[in-house]
Every structure is written in structure tokens, then in C-alpha cells.
Scaffold this motif. Structure first.
Motif, PDB file in Angstrom:
ATOM      1  N   UNK A  29       0.832  -1.221   0.000  1.00  8.89           N
ATOM      2  CA  UNK A  29       0.000   0.000   0.000  1.00  8.89           C
ATOM      3  C   UNK A  29       0.856   1.256   0.000  1.00  8.89           C
ATOM      4  N   UNK A  30       1.929   1.246   0.796  1.00 11.12           N
ATOM      5  CA  UNK A  30       2.799   2.426   0.816  1.00 11.12           C
ATOM      6  C   UNK A  30       3.487   2.607  -0.542  1.00 11.12           C
ATOM      7  N   UNK A  31       3.882   1.492  -1.166  1.00 11.66           N
ATOM      8  CA  UNK A  31       4.515   1.591  -2.492  1.00 11.66           C
ATOM      9  C   UNK A  31       3.540   2.198  -3.497  1.00 11.66           C
ATOM     10  N   UNK A  32       2.311   1.711  -3.478  1.00 12.34           N
ATOM     11  CA  UNK A  32       1.306   2.199  -4.429  1.00 12.34           C
ATOM     12  C   UNK A  32       1.088   3.693  -4.233  1.00 12.34           C
ATOM     13  N   UNK A  33       0.990   4.104  -2.953  1.00 12.01           N
ATOM     14  CA  UNK A  33       0.790   5.538  -2.668  1.00 12.01           C
ATOM     15  C   UNK A  33       1.964   6.369  -3.176  1.00 12.01           C
TER      16      UNK A  33
ATOM     17  N   UNK B 246       3.646   5.662  -5.769  1.00 10.88           N
ATOM     18  CA  UNK B 246       3.652   5.639  -7.235  1.00 10.88           C
ATOM     19  C   UNK B 246       4.371   4.454  -7.868  1.00 10.88           C
ATOM     20  N   UNK B 247       4.659   3.425  -7.081  1.00  7.30           N
ATOM     21  CA  UNK B 247       5.363   2.263  -7.629  1.00  7.30           C
ATOM     22  C   UNK B 247       4.451   1.041  -7.512  1.00  7.30           C
ATOM     23  N   UNK B 248       4.496   0.154  -8.499  1.00 10.21           N
ATOM     24  CA  UNK B 248       3.629  -1.032  -8.407  1.00 10.21           C
ATOM     25  C   UNK B 248       4.164  -1.952  -7.305  1.00 10.21           C
ATOM     26  N   UNK B 249       3.265  -2.699  -6.625  1.00  8.57           N
ATOM     27  CA  UNK B 249       3.729  -3.630  -5.599  1.00  8.57           C
ATOM     28  C   UNK B 249       4.798  -4.601  -6.111  1.00  8.57           C
ATOM     29  N   UNK B 250       4.656  -5.032  -7.368  1.00  7.79           N
ATOM     30  CA  UNK B 250       5.651  -5.982  -7.894  1.00  7.79           C
ATOM     31  C   UNK B 250       7.016  -5.307  -8.055  1.00  7.79           C
ATOM     32  N   UNK B 251       7.035  -4.097  -8.639  1.00  4.90           N
ATOM     33  CA  UNK B 251       8.313  -3.396  -8.824  1.00  4.90           C
ATOM     34  C   UNK B 251       8.950  -3.106  -7.466  1.00  4.90           C
ATOM     35  N   UNK B 252       8.119  -2.727  -6.510  1.00  3.71           N
ATOM     36  CA  UNK B 252       8.574  -2.448  -5.129  1.00  3.71           C
ATOM     37  C   UNK B 252       9.208  -3.688  -4.496  1.00  3.71           C
ATOM     38  N   UNK B 253       8.517  -4.821  -4.615  1.00  3.20           N
ATOM     39  CA  UNK B 253       9.002  -6.057  -3.994  1.00  3.20           C
ATOM     40  C   UNK B 253      10.284  -6.528  -4.678  1.00  3.20           C
ATOM     41  N   UNK B 254      10.305  -6.461  -6.002  1.00  8.13           N
ATOM     42  CA  UNK B 254      11.521  -6.860  -6.729  1.00  8.13           C
ATOM     43  C   UNK B 254      12.689  -5.963  -6.338  1.00  8.13           C
ATOM     44  N   UNK B 255      12.411  -4.660  -6.180  1.00 11.06           N
ATOM     45  CA  UNK B 255      13.484  -3.714  -5.834  1.00 11.06           C
ATOM     46  C   UNK B 255      14.007  -3.979  -4.419  1.00 11.06           C
TER      47      UNK B 255
END
Ligand SMILES: Nc1ncnc2[nH]cnc12
Ligand SMILES: [Zn+2]
Length: 324
Positions: free
Chosen positions: A91-95, A97-106
Motif C-alpha cells: 500500500x505504501x509503495x502504491x501511494x 507511485x510504484x507497483x507492488x511488484x516493482x517495489x518487492x523486486x526492488x
């Protein structure tokens, strides 16, 4: 120095004020409402969450998150940690501006960097935020299952524990459990023993985030000990948030003496003026625990880790080797 392991740290809450200031400069934001004299400013749970959400919003790119994970895990390794589980928040990633998948991969990329450099082992626990509502927590659970990231091994729920009924969140946890993810839930931090009991009855977690307020009911303490539910205790967080007035009143030693499986954790370290090392130092100095006892606490954490059996065995062997 005792070897350490951490099961409970929110990665957005691990960003030091200096790093948050650099991020704010990068994105042209003003920090003075939330950071003063190099420290986060807040005065209660609501204003803590506001500062936390402000800082989290300054991590926006994949590289921002990779650096954050690398930075935190490398600092943990320097403090003697051999294992870490970080709470992630789609949720914090989405807020931000990053997709959850891109956030998790990063985050995974940053974790791999730290693991390669320092030898620390680490995993991610995807969390939903309780006060964002049932739908959003279920979406986080579905994401945790769908992302299939090899380092995502658990699912949890953080946020305002006094929001809603825990029964309403059962489906989210069932989605995660059916996919084989480890289950933890924040309870018994801001709300009393009833909240811990409700979490045990409805969510059936292997671990509870905090859980310290179980101490208010001796029958519940006995149940936690009997069922082997692991408590992710965060003493500095509890004192900072005024759950207890000081360490002398903190129930960590009493829970341990009653046979509960307790672990030491930093929660959101710079917000609570702490680090994992400081939590171990507090256990030694304030709770009078010996190095042997502290190593036992690390063993409890590793035994409760959401990690495959082979990695767990290797971590336990590392602990045993250190003792000799
Ligand atoms: N201490 C805490 N309690 C509940 N939710 C949180 N999210 C980040 N830190 C938290
Ligand atoms: Zn927490």
C-alpha cells in the motif's frame, strides 16, 4: 557480542532521518514538519503514523527501495545480526507511485546486495495495513501470494489495531495461509489482552507482533506459552509509544519467565531511538539477561523464522558454532 536475529521491522520505518532528508531533497519536499534537529518528531501513535507515511512517500523509485533495504540490512549485519525479516507494505509503495511488484523486486534486489556483501540472511513479510480496511488487507494478501518472489515467505497485518474487528480480516489470512506463507499479526500493542485473544482465536498466527499486553491476563499468557506462539517484542517501541512508562514496567522478562517464546525487535528503529543492538543491550542492562539468555532469544527467533528448513538449519548451525 551475541549473534542476533530480527523478525519485526517495517522497512519504511527503518529509514534514518538523514536518508529521508536526502530523499526529500531529491523530490523537492520540505521535511521540517516531521524531522527536527536530525530526529523524527511525533507525540502519539497518530502523529507517529503521519511522520511514517510522510517518510514512506519519499521512496518512489526501484533504486530508492533497493538502497533502503541494502542500507538497513547492512547496518543490521554490522550489529551482529545473521537473520532479518522485513515487513513490506504494497500500500505504501502504491501511494508513492510504484507497483507492488516493482517495489518487492526492488527490495529483493537490495536484500540480495546486502546478503552478498555481509552474509546476512533475509526474507520479506508482506503486510496489510489494518486501518486501510478489509479490502486493502485482502488485496495485500492476494499480492503476497501472486508475486511469487522467492524472498517473500510471510504475510502480516500492521496499522491501527483499534480499527475494526479482527474477524473481518480472517479471509486475508486464509488466502496467505493456503499459499503456505507464514502468518503474523500485530495485536496487544495499542489494545489490551482481548485483542491478543481475538487474534489467536480468529487468525491463528504462528507469531504475534508485540502481544505484550497479554500480560494483563494470566490465562492468556499460559495459553501463549502452551501453544508456542512466538511474540515479536519491541520494548523501545512500546516505551516510546507510552504503552509502558519505562523498561522497568515492560513485561518482556515476565512473559519469558512464564514460558512464552519471546524475541527482540526494533519495529521502526529511528522513530523509537533504537536499533536491534540497542534492544539486545536493553535486555542485558534493563532486564538483566546474560549473553547466554540473549543467544537463546536469537535461537527462538531463528526457530520461528519464516524460512525453509535448510536455511534454518544453516542459521542454527551458525549460532551453535558461535557458542563454541
Ligand atoms: N508499531 C506499529 N504498530 C502498528 N503498525 C505499525 N506500522 C509501523 N509501525 C507500527
Ligand atoms: Zn510493528
Amino acid at each position: 557480542m551475541p549473534l542476533k536475529a530480527e523478525l519485526h521491522c517495517h522497512i519504511e520505518g527503518a529509514a534514518a532521518p538523514e536518508l529521508v532528508i536526502r530523499q526529500a531533497q531529491k523530490y523537492g519536499k520540505e521535511t521540517s514538519a516531521y524531522i527536527q534537529d536530525g530526529a523524527f518528531v511525533w507525540h502519539d501513535f497518530t502523529s507517529f503514523l503521519a511522520a511514517y507515511d510522510f517518510a514512506a512517500d519519499l521512496f518512489r523509485s526501484e533504486e530508492d527501495y533497493a538502497k533502503l533495504a541494502d542500507h538497513y540490512l547492512s547496518s543490521l549485519a554490522r550489529e551482529g545480526a545473521i537473520y532479518s525479516e522485513i515487513f513490506t507494505s504494497p500500500d505504501h509503495a502504491t501511494k508513492a507511485g510504484l507497483s507492488p511488484q516493482a517495489y518487492t523486486d526492488a527490495l529483493g534486489e537490495g536484500m540480495q546486495r546486502a546478503m552478498a556483501k555481509t552474509g546476512i540472511e533475509a526474507r520479506m513479510i508482506v503486510t496489510g495495513v489494518r486501518h486501510f480496511g478489509v479490502e486493502s488487507v485482502e488485496a495485500a494478501a492476494r499480492f503476497a501470494v501472486r508475486c511469487k518472489h522467492p524472498l517473500v515467505t510471510g504475510f502480516g497485518m500492521a496499522g491501527e489495531e483499534r480499527h475494526g474487528d479482527v474477524e473481518d480480516y480472517v479471509r486475508a489470512f486464509e488466502i496467505a495461509r493456503e499459499a503456505g506463507l507464514g502468518i503474523t499479526v500485530h495485536a496487544g500493542e495499542l489494545a489490551g489482552w482481548e485483542s491478543v485473544q481475538a487474534a489467536l482465536d480468529h487468525i491463528r498466527p504462528a507469531r504475534i507482533g508485540h502481544g505484550v499486553r497479554a500480560i494483563e491476563n494470566p490465562d492468556l499468557v499460559r495459553r501463549i506459552a502452551d501453544e508456542g506462539v512466538v511474540l515479536e517484542c519491541c520494548p523501545s517501541s512500546n516505551v516510546a509509544l507510552k504503552v509502558y512508562p519505562d523498561f522497568a514496567h515492560h513485561p518482556f522478562p515476565a512473559l519469558k519467565d512464564a514460558g512464552c517464546k519471546v524475541t527482540l525487535n526494533s519495529d521502526d528503529p529511528p522513530y523509537f531511538w533504537t536499533s536491534l543492538k540497542r534492544e539486545y543491550d536493553i535486555a542485558a542492562e534493563e532486564f538483566g539477561m546474560s549473553e547466554k539468555v540473549l543467544m537463546g532469544i536469537t535461537r527462538t527467533a531463528i526457530e520461528a523464522a519464516f524460512v525453509d528448513r535448510k536455511t534454518k538449519a544453516a542459521l542454527l548451525a551458525r549460532l551453535d558454532g558461535h557458542k563454541r
